[in-house]
Design a protein around this motif. Structure first.
Motif, PDB file in Angstrom:
ATOM      1  N   VAL A  20      43.105  38.284  33.469  1.00 42.61           N
ATOM      2  CA  VAL A  20      43.617  36.910  33.430  1.00 42.61           C
ATOM      3  C   VAL A  20      43.588  36.302  34.823  1.00 42.61           C
ATOM      4  O   VAL A  20      43.168  35.147  35.015  1.00 42.61           O
ATOM      5  CB  VAL A  20      45.044  36.886  32.848  1.00 42.61           C
ATOM      6  N   LEU A  21      44.028  37.069  35.811  1.00 44.51           N
ATOM      7  CA  LEU A  21      44.022  36.572  37.187  1.00 44.51           C
ATOM      8  C   LEU A  21      42.609  36.275  37.667  1.00 44.51           C
ATOM      9  O   LEU A  21      42.357  35.238  38.298  1.00 44.51           O
ATOM     10  CB  LEU A  21      44.690  37.592  38.110  1.00 44.51           C
ATOM     11  N   LEU A  22      41.663  37.160  37.366  1.00 39.45           N
ATOM     12  CA  LEU A  22      40.286  36.947  37.793  1.00 39.45           C
ATOM     13  C   LEU A  22      39.694  35.693  37.142  1.00 39.45           C
ATOM     14  O   LEU A  22      38.956  34.944  37.787  1.00 39.45           O
ATOM     15  CB  LEU A  22      39.439  38.173  37.446  1.00 39.45           C
ATOM     16  N   LEU A  23      40.022  35.477  35.876  1.00 35.37           N
ATOM     17  CA  LEU A  23      39.546  34.275  35.198  1.00 35.37           C
ATOM     18  C   LEU A  23      40.154  33.020  35.815  1.00 35.37           C
ATOM     19  O   LEU A  23      39.477  31.987  35.962  1.00 35.37           O
ATOM     20  CB  LEU A  23      39.871  34.347  33.708  1.00 35.37           C
ATOM     21  N   LEU A  24      41.434  33.079  36.189  1.00 35.99           N
ATOM     22  CA  LEU A  24      42.080  31.941  36.850  1.00 35.99           C
ATOM     23  C   LEU A  24      41.432  31.651  38.205  1.00 35.99           C
ATOM     24  O   LEU A  24      41.159  30.488  38.543  1.00 35.99           O
ATOM     25  CB  LEU A  24      43.567  32.215  37.035  1.00 35.99           C
ATOM     26  N   LEU A  25      41.173  32.702  38.960  1.00 33.80           N
ATOM     27  CA  LEU A  25      40.535  32.523  40.274  1.00 33.80           C
ATOM     28  C   LEU A  25      39.123  31.963  40.118  1.00 33.80           C
ATOM     29  O   LEU A  25      38.693  31.111  40.907  1.00 33.80           O
ATOM     30  CB  LEU A  25      40.500  33.854  41.020  1.00 33.80           C
ATOM     31  N   ALA A  26      38.420  32.454  39.095  1.00 40.39           N
ATOM     32  CA  ALA A  26      37.074  31.929  38.841  1.00 40.39           C
ATOM     33  C   ALA A  26      37.139  30.453  38.472  1.00 40.39           C
ATOM     34  O   ALA A  26      36.319  29.642  38.932  1.00 40.39           O
ATOM     35  CB  ALA A  26      36.404  32.734  37.730  1.00 40.39           C
ATOM     36  N   GLY A  27      38.134  30.090  37.651  1.00 42.07           N
ATOM     37  CA  GLY A  27      38.292  28.687  37.277  1.00 42.07           C
ATOM     38  C   GLY A  27      38.554  27.802  38.472  1.00 42.07           C
ATOM     39  O   GLY A  27      37.988  26.710  38.603  1.00 42.07           O
ATOM     40  N   LEU A  28      39.413  28.274  39.388  1.00 41.60           N
ATOM     41  CA  LEU A  28      39.699  27.500  40.604  1.00 41.60           C
ATOM     42  C   LEU A  28      38.454  27.377  41.475  1.00 41.60           C
ATOM     43  O   LEU A  28      38.186  26.312  42.059  1.00 41.60           O
ATOM     44  CB  LEU A  28      40.834  28.163  41.380  1.00 41.60           C
ATOM     45  N   ALA A  29      37.694  28.467  41.557  1.00 43.70           N
ATOM     46  CA  ALA A  29      36.462  28.432  42.359  1.00 43.70           C
ATOM     47  C   ALA A  29      35.470  27.425  41.773  1.00 43.70           C
ATOM     48  O   ALA A  29      34.824  26.666  42.520  1.00 43.70           O
ATOM     49  CB  ALA A  29      35.837  29.830  42.409  1.00 43.70           C
ATOM     50  N   PHE A  30      35.350  27.407  40.474  1.00 39.28           N
ATOM     51  CA  PHE A  30      34.438  26.450  39.835  1.00 39.28           C
ATOM     52  C   PHE A  30      34.907  25.013  40.056  1.00 39.28           C
ATOM     53  O   PHE A  30      34.091  24.095  40.217  1.00 39.28           O
ATOM     54  CB  PHE A  30      34.322  26.738  38.339  1.00 39.28           C
ATOM     55  N   LEU A  31      36.225  24.789  40.089  1.00 41.92           N
ATOM     56  CA  LEU A  31      36.743  23.453  40.381  1.00 41.92           C
ATOM     57  C   LEU A  31      36.370  23.018  41.784  1.00 41.92           C
ATOM     58  O   LEU A  31      35.963  21.873  42.021  1.00 41.92           O
ATOM     59  CB  LEU A  31      38.261  23.432  40.211  1.00 41.92           C
ATOM     60  N   ILE A  32      36.515  23.951  42.730  1.00 40.57           N
ATOM     61  CA  ILE A  32      36.164  23.631  44.126  1.00 40.57           C
ATOM     62  C   ILE A  32      34.675  23.317  44.239  1.00 40.57           C
ATOM     63  O   ILE A  32      34.262  22.421  45.000  1.00 40.57           O
ATOM     64  CB  ILE A  32      36.535  24.812  45.040  1.00 40.57           C
ATOM     65  N   LEU A  33      33.870  24.030  43.471  1.00 42.47           N
ATOM     66  CA  LEU A  33      32.426  23.817  43.498  1.00 42.47           C
ATOM     67  C   LEU A  33      31.999  22.651  42.608  1.00 42.47           C
ATOM     68  O   LEU A  33      30.795  22.395  42.457  1.00 42.47           O
ATOM     69  CB  LEU A  33      31.706  25.097  43.058  1.00 42.47           C
ATOM     70  N   LYS A  34      33.001  21.992  41.994  1.00 42.34           N
ATOM     71  CA  LYS A  34      32.758  20.837  41.135  1.00 42.34           C
ATOM     72  C   LYS A  34      31.914  21.176  39.903  1.00 42.34           C
ATOM     73  O   LYS A  34      31.101  20.372  39.432  1.00 42.34           O
ATOM     74  CB  LYS A  34      32.112  19.702  41.932  1.00 42.34           C
ATOM     75  N   LYS A  35      32.102  22.379  39.400  1.00 33.99           N
ATOM     76  CA  LYS A  35      31.455  22.789  38.160  1.00 33.99           C
ATOM     77  C   LYS A  35      32.511  22.725  37.052  1.00 33.99           C
ATOM     78  O   LYS A  35      33.127  23.730  36.693  1.00 33.99           O
ATOM     79  CB  LYS A  35      30.853  24.178  38.286  1.00 33.99           C
ATOM     80  N   ALA A  39      34.626  25.635  34.966  1.00 35.81           N
ATOM     81  CA  ALA A  39      36.050  25.749  35.278  1.00 35.81           C
ATOM     82  C   ALA A  39      36.885  25.695  34.011  1.00 35.81           C
ATOM     83  O   ALA A  39      37.814  26.502  33.823  1.00 35.81           O
ATOM     84  CB  ALA A  39      36.460  24.631  36.234  1.00 35.81           C
ATOM     85  N   ILE A  40      36.556  24.749  33.139  1.00 37.02           N
ATOM     86  CA  ILE A  40      37.296  24.628  31.874  1.00 37.02           C
ATOM     87  C   ILE A  40      37.138  25.899  31.038  1.00 37.02           C
ATOM     88  O   ILE A  40      38.107  26.404  30.452  1.00 37.02           O
ATOM     89  CB  ILE A  40      36.815  23.399  31.089  1.00 37.02           C
ATOM     90  N   ALA A  41      35.923  26.452  31.009  1.00 35.80           N
ATOM     91  CA  ALA A  41      35.670  27.675  30.230  1.00 35.80           C
ATOM     92  C   ALA A  41      36.490  28.840  30.768  1.00 35.80           C
ATOM     93  O   ALA A  41      37.120  29.586  30.005  1.00 35.80           O
ATOM     94  CB  ALA A  41      34.182  28.001  30.251  1.00 35.80           C
ATOM     95  N   SER A  42      36.496  29.026  32.086  1.00 33.20           N
ATOM     96  CA  SER A  42      37.232  30.140  32.698  1.00 33.20           C
ATOM     97  C   SER A  42      38.731  30.000  32.487  1.00 33.20           C
ATOM     98  O   SER A  42      39.422  30.960  32.121  1.00 33.20           O
ATOM     99  CB  SER A  42      36.925  30.224  34.196  1.00 33.20           C
ATOM    100  N   LEU A  43      39.262  28.791  32.708  1.00 33.26           N
ATOM    101  CA  LEU A  43      40.695  28.572  32.542  1.00 33.26           C
ATOM    102  C   LEU A  43      41.115  28.692  31.081  1.00 33.26           C
ATOM    103  O   LEU A  43      42.202  29.207  30.771  1.00 33.26           O
ATOM    104  CB  LEU A  43      41.083  27.210  33.099  1.00 33.26           C
ATOM    105  N   SER A  44      40.241  28.269  30.175  1.00 36.77           N
ATOM    106  CA  SER A  44      40.534  28.405  28.749  1.00 36.77           C
ATOM    107  C   SER A  44      40.552  29.866  28.324  1.00 36.77           C
ATOM    108  O   SER A  44      41.416  30.288  27.545  1.00 36.77           O
ATOM    109  CB  SER A  44      39.493  27.646  27.917  1.00 36.77           C
ATOM    110  N   LEU A  45      39.610  30.645  28.845  1.00 34.54           N
ATOM    111  CA  LEU A  45      39.586  32.079  28.545  1.00 34.54           C
ATOM    112  C   LEU A  45      40.833  32.771  29.081  1.00 34.54           C
ATOM    113  O   LEU A  45      41.407  33.644  28.423  1.00 34.54           O
ATOM    114  CB  LEU A  45      38.329  32.724  29.129  1.00 34.54           C
TER     115      LEU A  45
END
Length: 267
Positions: A20-35, A39-45
């Motif tokens: 869960v933590l890794l998915l949250l971090l990935a979601g934040l990273a995708f937000l920073i990269l404007k993807k 980001a929505i997929a990672s945070l939803s997962l």
């Protein structure tokens, strides 16, 4: 040691809370990269995974097949030579620091063994458990368990300590000589561990040619639970799911590395 270290490192990232933590971090990273979509997929997962392990009965559904695989003997054996209890039932750091025997949720392993030791006063009690930490900052669990049993009046000369094992495979291999000594050719050897842990344990003992009678304890499920919403105790749901996932992964890993002959050992 390499297998033990690798398993600890793998589980650090594979356990549900880490995923869960890794998915949250990935979601934040995708937000920073404007993807945004990623980001929505990672945070939803992450949200879905947290909901499933914390607010549903998924953990109990996963752990039930493990707990149902082996049953306690329908009839008590008449001649028991040894009772083997596997470590994992005590809290290492407070027990070592305070000179006590603090039990964790798997404490039934010790209370069940205590009952069996009283029921079979001539049986030897084999305590198998090392420190469980890579840096060796605590006493062996065998020593902690010894303190527990002697405090309840079990004579010290009945106890046989195996304090070097760091996993279930070593539990079996390091207790082999003790079991052979106590079994004396005709008497039964009882193996006590958590019900969810019994399939993997029996598979390992069988692989090493050690005949034991399973005595499962420490049940976490009712055996009749289906998948449903469960919001009463999210922390307990998460812990149960974590234990179940770890054990299923352990069964697969031990089979793939040749430590068991059967993927899912049966009665």
């Amino acid at each position: 040691m390499m297998f033990f270290a690798a398993s600890k490192a793998f589980w650090l990232f594979a356990q549900p809370v880490s995923l869960v933590l890794l998915l949250l971090l990935a979601g934040l990273a995708f937000l920073i990269l404007k993807k945004r979509r990623m980001a929505i997929a990672s945070l939803s997962l992450a949200a879905t995974a947290q909901f499933l392990v914390g607010f549903t009965s998924l953990g109990y559904v996963l752990i039930q097949p493990l707990e149902d695989r082996f049953e306690q003997p329908s009839e008590l054996p008449t001649n028991v030579g040894a009772i083997v209890v596997l470590g994992g039932a005590t809290m290492a750091r407070p027990s070592s620091a305070r000179g006590v025997a603090e039990l964790n949720q798997a404490g039934d392993r010790l209370t069940t063994t205590l009952w069996l030791a009283q029921r079979y006063p001539d049986a030897r009690v084999i305590l198998s458990g090392g420190g469980g930490f890579l840096m060796g900052e605590t006493e062996s669990e065998a020593e902690t368990m010894r303190r527990f049993f002697t405090s309840f009046g079990i004579a010290d000369d009945r106890l046989m300590l195996e304090g070097n094992s760091m996993n279930t495979d070593e539990n079996a291999s390091f207790t082999r000589a003790m079991i052979d000594q106590a079994e004396d050719g005709a008497r039964a050897v009882l193996l006590v561990t958590s019900a969810f842990h019994m399939p993997r344990s029996i598979g390992i003992f069988r692989k090493q040619g050690i005949a034991v009678m399973p005595w499962p304890t420490d049940y976490r499920s009712s055996g009749r639970q289906g998948f449903e919403l469960d919001i009463a105790n999210p922390n307990q749901n998460l812990e149960t799911a974590t234990v179940a996932v770890r054990e299923w992964i352990g069964l697969l890993a031990y089979h793939l590395t040749g430590r068991t002959d059967d993927l899912f050992p049966a009665q």
